[in-house]
Scaffold this motif. Structure first.
Motif, PDB file in Angstrom:
ATOM      1  N   LYS A  89      -1.391  -4.081  -4.483  1.00  0.00           N
ATOM      2  CA  LYS A  89      -2.354  -3.143  -4.611  1.00  0.00           C
ATOM      3  C   LYS A  89      -2.630  -2.706  -5.953  1.00  0.00           C
ATOM      4  O   LYS A  89      -0.955  -2.852  -6.451  1.00  0.00           O
ATOM      5  N   GLU A  90      -3.226  -2.297  -6.652  1.00  0.00           N
ATOM      6  CA  GLU A  90      -3.577  -1.735  -7.558  1.00  0.00           C
ATOM      7  C   GLU A  90      -3.861  -0.587  -7.876  1.00  0.00           C
ATOM      8  O   GLU A  90      -4.463   0.031  -7.082  1.00  0.00           O
ATOM      9  N   LEU A  91      -3.212  -0.088  -8.945  1.00  0.00           N
ATOM     10  CA  LEU A  91      -3.213   1.431  -9.099  1.00  0.00           C
ATOM     11  C   LEU A  91      -4.126   1.750 -10.125  1.00  0.00           C
ATOM     12  O   LEU A  91      -3.808   1.326 -11.507  1.00  0.00           O
ATOM     13  N   ALA A 103       2.479   6.583  -5.605  1.00  0.00           N
ATOM     14  CA  ALA A 103       2.649   6.429  -7.520  1.00  0.00           C
ATOM     15  C   ALA A 103       1.295   7.432  -7.393  1.00  0.00           C
ATOM     16  O   ALA A 103       1.329   8.688  -7.818  1.00  0.00           O
ATOM     17  N   ARG A 104       0.318   7.474  -6.947  1.00  0.00           N
ATOM     18  CA  ARG A 104      -0.701   7.644  -6.588  1.00  0.00           C
ATOM     19  C   ARG A 104      -0.748   8.972  -6.045  1.00  0.00           C
ATOM     20  O   ARG A 104      -1.999  10.201  -7.150  1.00  0.00           O
ATOM     21  N   SER A 109       2.457   7.373 -18.780  1.00  0.00           N
ATOM     22  CA  SER A 109       4.459   8.635 -18.684  1.00  0.00           C
ATOM     23  C   SER A 109       4.907   9.005 -17.531  1.00  0.00           C
ATOM     24  O   SER A 109       5.646   8.940 -17.574  1.00  0.00           O
ATOM     25  N   LEU A 110       4.018   9.459 -16.604  1.00  0.00           N
ATOM     26  CA  LEU A 110       4.007   9.647 -15.211  1.00  0.00           C
ATOM     27  C   LEU A 110       4.931   9.098 -14.904  1.00  0.00           C
ATOM     28  O   LEU A 110       6.214   8.808 -14.007  1.00  0.00           O
ATOM     29  N   GLY A 163       0.565  -1.228  -0.068  1.00  0.00           N
ATOM     30  CA  GLY A 163       0.338  -0.062  -0.572  1.00  0.00           C
ATOM     31  C   GLY A 163       0.848   1.654   0.101  1.00  0.00           C
ATOM     32  O   GLY A 163       0.630   2.862  -0.847  1.00  0.00           O
ATOM     33  N   THR A 164       1.832   1.940   0.947  1.00  0.00           N
ATOM     34  CA  THR A 164       2.460   2.617   0.775  1.00  0.00           C
ATOM     35  C   THR A 164       3.408   3.037  -0.637  1.00  0.00           C
ATOM     36  O   THR A 164       2.981   4.199  -1.193  1.00  0.00           O
ATOM     37  N   SER A 165       4.262   2.338  -1.083  1.00  0.00           N
ATOM     38  CA  SER A 165       3.906   2.115  -2.854  1.00  0.00           C
ATOM     39  C   SER A 165       3.250   2.307  -3.636  1.00  0.00           C
ATOM     40  O   SER A 165       3.451   3.427  -4.373  1.00  0.00           O
TER      41      SER A 165
END
Length: 77
Positions: A53-55, A21-22, A67-68, A15-17
């Motif tokens: 976790k899925e983003l 990114a989010r 790209s980001l 979740g932290t990673s």
């Protein structure tokens, strides 16, 4: 009203990673959501917050989000 379609941008080991990114995406104007990658198999109930976790991002913002996200990955290397 048009239904918003979401797609998986990437899968993170925890979740932290995913939150990092989010946050980066949202700072750049892209709405993102996080969900357990293991939902059909128990989700957070079994794996807790340390599970994968899925983003997710809106389908129409996928290319810009990719790209980001590539920028983040380059800075990690």
């Amino acid at each position: 009203m048009k239904k918003i379609e979401w797609t998986v941008l990437d899968i993170f080991e925890n979740g932290t990673s995913a939150e990092i990114a989010r946050g980066f995406l949202e700072e750049n104007g892209i709405e993102a959501k996080i969900r357990d990658s293991t939902v059909p198999y128990g989700g957070s109930i079994i794996f807790g917050e340390s599970g994968p976790k899925e983003l997710l991002v809106k389908v129409e913002e996928l290319e810009e989000a990719e790209s980001l996200l590539d920028e983040i990955k380059k800075h990690k290397e």
